[in-house]
Design a protein around this motif. Structure first.
Motif, PDB file in Angstrom:
ATOM      1  N   TRP A 117       0.827  -1.206   0.000  1.00  0.00           N
ATOM      2  CA  TRP A 117       0.000   0.000   0.000  1.00  0.00           C
ATOM      3  C   TRP A 117       0.858   1.252   0.000  1.00  0.00           C
ATOM      4  O   TRP A 117       1.853   1.345   0.738  1.00  0.00           O
ATOM      5  CB  TRP A 117      -0.900  -0.009   1.224  1.00  0.00           C
ATOM      6  CG  TRP A 117      -1.788   1.187   1.375  1.00  0.00           C
ATOM      7  CD1 TRP A 117      -1.652   2.220   2.252  1.00  0.00           C
ATOM      8  CD2 TRP A 117      -2.974   1.473   0.626  1.00  0.00           C
ATOM      9  NE1 TRP A 117      -2.689   3.126   2.114  1.00  0.00           N
ATOM     10  CE2 TRP A 117      -3.509   2.694   1.116  1.00  0.00           C
ATOM     11  CE3 TRP A 117      -3.648   0.811  -0.400  1.00  0.00           C
ATOM     12  CZ2 TRP A 117      -4.671   3.261   0.600  1.00  0.00           C
ATOM     13  CZ3 TRP A 117      -4.809   1.379  -0.910  1.00  0.00           C
ATOM     14  CH2 TRP A 117      -5.305   2.590  -0.418  1.00  0.00           C
ATOM     15  N   LYS A 122      -2.722   6.544  -1.979  1.00  0.00           N
ATOM     16  CA  LYS A 122      -3.864   5.725  -1.528  1.00  0.00           C
ATOM     17  C   LYS A 122      -4.178   4.637  -2.561  1.00  0.00           C
ATOM     18  O   LYS A 122      -5.340   4.387  -2.909  1.00  0.00           O
ATOM     19  CB  LYS A 122      -5.107   6.586  -1.276  1.00  0.00           C
ATOM     20  CG  LYS A 122      -4.898   7.736  -0.312  1.00  0.00           C
ATOM     21  CD  LYS A 122      -4.491   7.258   1.069  1.00  0.00           C
ATOM     22  CE  LYS A 122      -4.342   8.421   2.041  1.00  0.00           C
ATOM     23  NZ  LYS A 122      -3.782   8.013   3.355  1.00  0.00           N
ATOM     24  N   THR A 123      -3.131   3.984  -3.043  1.00  0.00           N
ATOM     25  CA  THR A 123      -3.294   2.907  -4.033  1.00  0.00           C
ATOM     26  C   THR A 123      -2.407   1.732  -3.654  1.00  0.00           C
ATOM     27  O   THR A 123      -1.495   1.851  -2.837  1.00  0.00           O
ATOM     28  CB  THR A 123      -2.932   3.382  -5.451  1.00  0.00           C
ATOM     29  OG1 THR A 123      -1.551   3.792  -5.473  1.00  0.00           O
ATOM     30  CG2 THR A 123      -3.831   4.519  -5.909  1.00  0.00           C
ATOM     31  N   THR A 231      -6.570   1.355  -7.258  1.00  0.00           N
ATOM     32  CA  THR A 231      -7.396   1.973  -6.215  1.00  0.00           C
ATOM     33  C   THR A 231      -8.193   0.916  -5.450  1.00  0.00           C
ATOM     34  O   THR A 231      -8.361  -0.225  -5.900  1.00  0.00           O
ATOM     35  CB  THR A 231      -8.377   2.984  -6.824  1.00  0.00           C
ATOM     36  OG1 THR A 231      -9.315   2.281  -7.660  1.00  0.00           O
ATOM     37  CG2 THR A 231      -7.645   4.037  -7.655  1.00  0.00           C
ATOM     38  N   VAL A 232      -8.705   1.315  -4.307  1.00  0.00           N
ATOM     39  CA  VAL A 232      -9.548   0.423  -3.512  1.00  0.00           C
ATOM     40  C   VAL A 232     -10.793   0.020  -4.305  1.00  0.00           C
ATOM     41  O   VAL A 232     -11.217  -1.141  -4.283  1.00  0.00           O
ATOM     42  CB  VAL A 232      -9.945   1.106  -2.185  1.00  0.00           C
ATOM     43  CG1 VAL A 232     -10.988   0.276  -1.436  1.00  0.00           C
ATOM     44  CG2 VAL A 232      -8.718   1.332  -1.315  1.00  0.00           C
ATOM     45  N   ARG A 236     -11.871  -3.874  -5.228  1.00  0.00           N
ATOM     46  CA  ARG A 236     -13.182  -4.456  -4.905  1.00  0.00           C
ATOM     47  C   ARG A 236     -13.887  -4.924  -6.169  1.00  0.00           C
ATOM     48  O   ARG A 236     -14.570  -5.965  -6.163  1.00  0.00           O
ATOM     49  CB  ARG A 236     -14.021  -3.422  -4.160  1.00  0.00           C
ATOM     50  CG  ARG A 236     -13.538  -3.174  -2.730  1.00  0.00           C
ATOM     51  CD  ARG A 236     -14.292  -2.057  -2.072  1.00  0.00           C
ATOM     52  NE  ARG A 236     -13.918  -1.906  -0.664  1.00  0.00           N
ATOM     53  CZ  ARG A 236     -14.019  -0.786   0.020  1.00  0.00           C
ATOM     54  NH1 ARG A 236     -14.504   0.301  -0.576  1.00  0.00           N
ATOM     55  NH2 ARG A 236     -13.658  -0.724   1.288  1.00  0.00           N
ATOM     56  N   LEU A 256      -7.551  -4.376   3.464  1.00  0.00           N
ATOM     57  CA  LEU A 256      -8.454  -3.220   3.418  1.00  0.00           C
ATOM     58  C   LEU A 256      -9.104  -2.978   4.776  1.00  0.00           C
ATOM     59  O   LEU A 256      -9.294  -1.827   5.195  1.00  0.00           O
ATOM     60  CB  LEU A 256      -9.523  -3.433   2.344  1.00  0.00           C
ATOM     61  CG  LEU A 256      -9.016  -3.471   0.887  1.00  0.00           C
ATOM     62  CD1 LEU A 256     -10.180  -3.686  -0.064  1.00  0.00           C
ATOM     63  CD2 LEU A 256      -8.260  -2.192   0.527  1.00  0.00           C
ATOM     64  N   ARG A 260      -8.624   0.428   6.955  1.00  0.00           N
ATOM     65  CA  ARG A 260      -9.774   1.175   7.473  1.00  0.00           C
ATOM     66  C   ARG A 260      -9.596   1.438   8.968  1.00  0.00           C
ATOM     67  O   ARG A 260      -9.916   2.521   9.459  1.00  0.00           O
ATOM     68  CB  ARG A 260     -11.062   0.393   7.207  1.00  0.00           C
ATOM     69  CG  ARG A 260     -12.332   1.193   7.468  1.00  0.00           C
ATOM     70  CD  ARG A 260     -13.583   0.404   7.096  1.00  0.00           C
ATOM     71  NE  ARG A 260     -13.627   0.159   5.662  1.00  0.00           N
ATOM     72  CZ  ARG A 260     -13.450  -1.035   5.106  1.00  0.00           C
ATOM     73  NH1 ARG A 260     -13.197  -2.090   5.878  1.00  0.00           N
ATOM     74  NH2 ARG A 260     -13.500  -1.201   3.805  1.00  0.00           N
ATOM     75  N   ILE A 265      -8.329   4.538   4.695  1.00  0.00           N
ATOM     76  CA  ILE A 265      -9.432   4.550   3.720  1.00  0.00           C
ATOM     77  C   ILE A 265     -10.733   4.680   4.504  1.00  0.00           C
ATOM     78  O   ILE A 265     -10.801   4.317   5.680  1.00  0.00           O
ATOM     79  CB  ILE A 265      -9.450   3.270   2.854  1.00  0.00           C
ATOM     80  CG1 ILE A 265      -9.621   2.018   3.738  1.00  0.00           C
ATOM     81  CG2 ILE A 265      -8.182   3.168   2.020  1.00  0.00           C
ATOM     82  CD1 ILE A 265      -9.773   0.729   2.942  1.00  0.00           C
TER      83      ILE A 265
END
Length: 266
Positions: A117, A122-123, A231-232, A236, A256, A260, A265
């Motif tokens: 990460w 943020k990727t 990306t998140v 997903r 993830l 969080r 994120i």
């Protein structure tokens, strides 16, 4: 006569009104009552956890095939249940069952998977590679087996060796090293890969690893494309669309969840 008819009609209207009101009252009362599961339903876990005692015994392991993986014919002595779904209702009689079990052809049963990460963009950095089992090119995470000859830390501790293996695999497959590492299971815990597989996986999250210009070489059979800036939302989507194998999905979702918790994120 007309008066009697009016009285009868009035009584019928009163009866219908009472029945409707009673039905409405029953419905309202039922809807407001919270659901309570039946008392005979077993909770979804046992107090002993993953190391709960059991009455199965391995009678024999016979190697039926040995290549990059091993296929073992495992004979197990199993208790006879009085009820097929109650693990505490059995007698002293046993039966034998045979299973085909997949094992690693190494001196450990460990494996690692790593989610890399970047906290600035943020990727994530993932890989895309050919997977011979499903005969597809899919996305995934850096991963590999724990091999004592290659990853031994010198003190013989499997947990330490798994972290060494994770660092090696991240460098080989993603050309990344360093960063801050987090184990995504409880300390000392690895996750059985499958019902019929001996391999147990230790998942890791690494935050802000740096690029390695001259990384360790890939294994001969590996052909890996490195994908950066994922990306998140894209991860997903890959999971929902089946563009990642099950182990990759497992590692990504755990990572993830941890991100969080850290507030990385939403």
């Amino acid at each position: 006569m007309l008066h009697k008819v009016k009285v009868i009609l009035l009584l019928l209207i009163c009866c219908v009104s009472f029945v409707v009101a009673a039905a409405d009252g029953t419905s309202t009362s039922s809807a407001s009552t919270p659901f309570t599961p039946p008392s005979n339903i077993r909770p979804p876990f046992y107090p002993q956890g993953r190391d709960r005692p059991h009455d199965y015994t391995i009678v024999n392991d016979e190697v039926r095939y040995s290549g990059w993986r091993k296929v073992i014919r495992r004979t197990v002595s199993s208790p006879i249940r009085h009820h097929p779904h109650h693990y505490d209702t059995y007698d002293r009689q046993h039966k034998t069952i045979e299973f085909d079990v997949i094992d690693q052809n190494h001196d450990t049963n460990g494996a690692v998977i790593i989610f890399a990460w970047n906290s600035t963009s943020k990727t994530a950095t993932i890989v895309r590679e050919y997977m011979p089992g499903c005969h597809r090119v899919l996305g995934g995470l850096a991963a590999g087996l724990v091999e004592n000859a290659k990853h031994a830390s010198g003190d013989g501790e499997i947990e330490e060796d798994s972290l060494v293996a994770a660092r090696f695999e991240l460098e080989e497959e993603c050309h990344l090293a360093g960063g801050k590492w987090f184990r995504l299971t409880e300390n000392g815990v690895s996750i059985p890969m499958d019902k019929y597989v001996v391999t147990e996986i230790t998942p890791y999250l690494v935050i802000d690893p740096h690029h390695v210009p001259n990384p360790r070489p890939l294994d001969d059979e590996e052909d890996i494309e490195i994908i950066t800036g994922v990306t998140v939302k894209e991860i997903r989507q890959m999971i929902r669309e089946g563009d990642m194998n099950l182990v990759g999905c497992f590692g990504a979702l755990l990572a993830l969840e941890k991100l969080r918790e850290f507030g990385e994120i939403p």
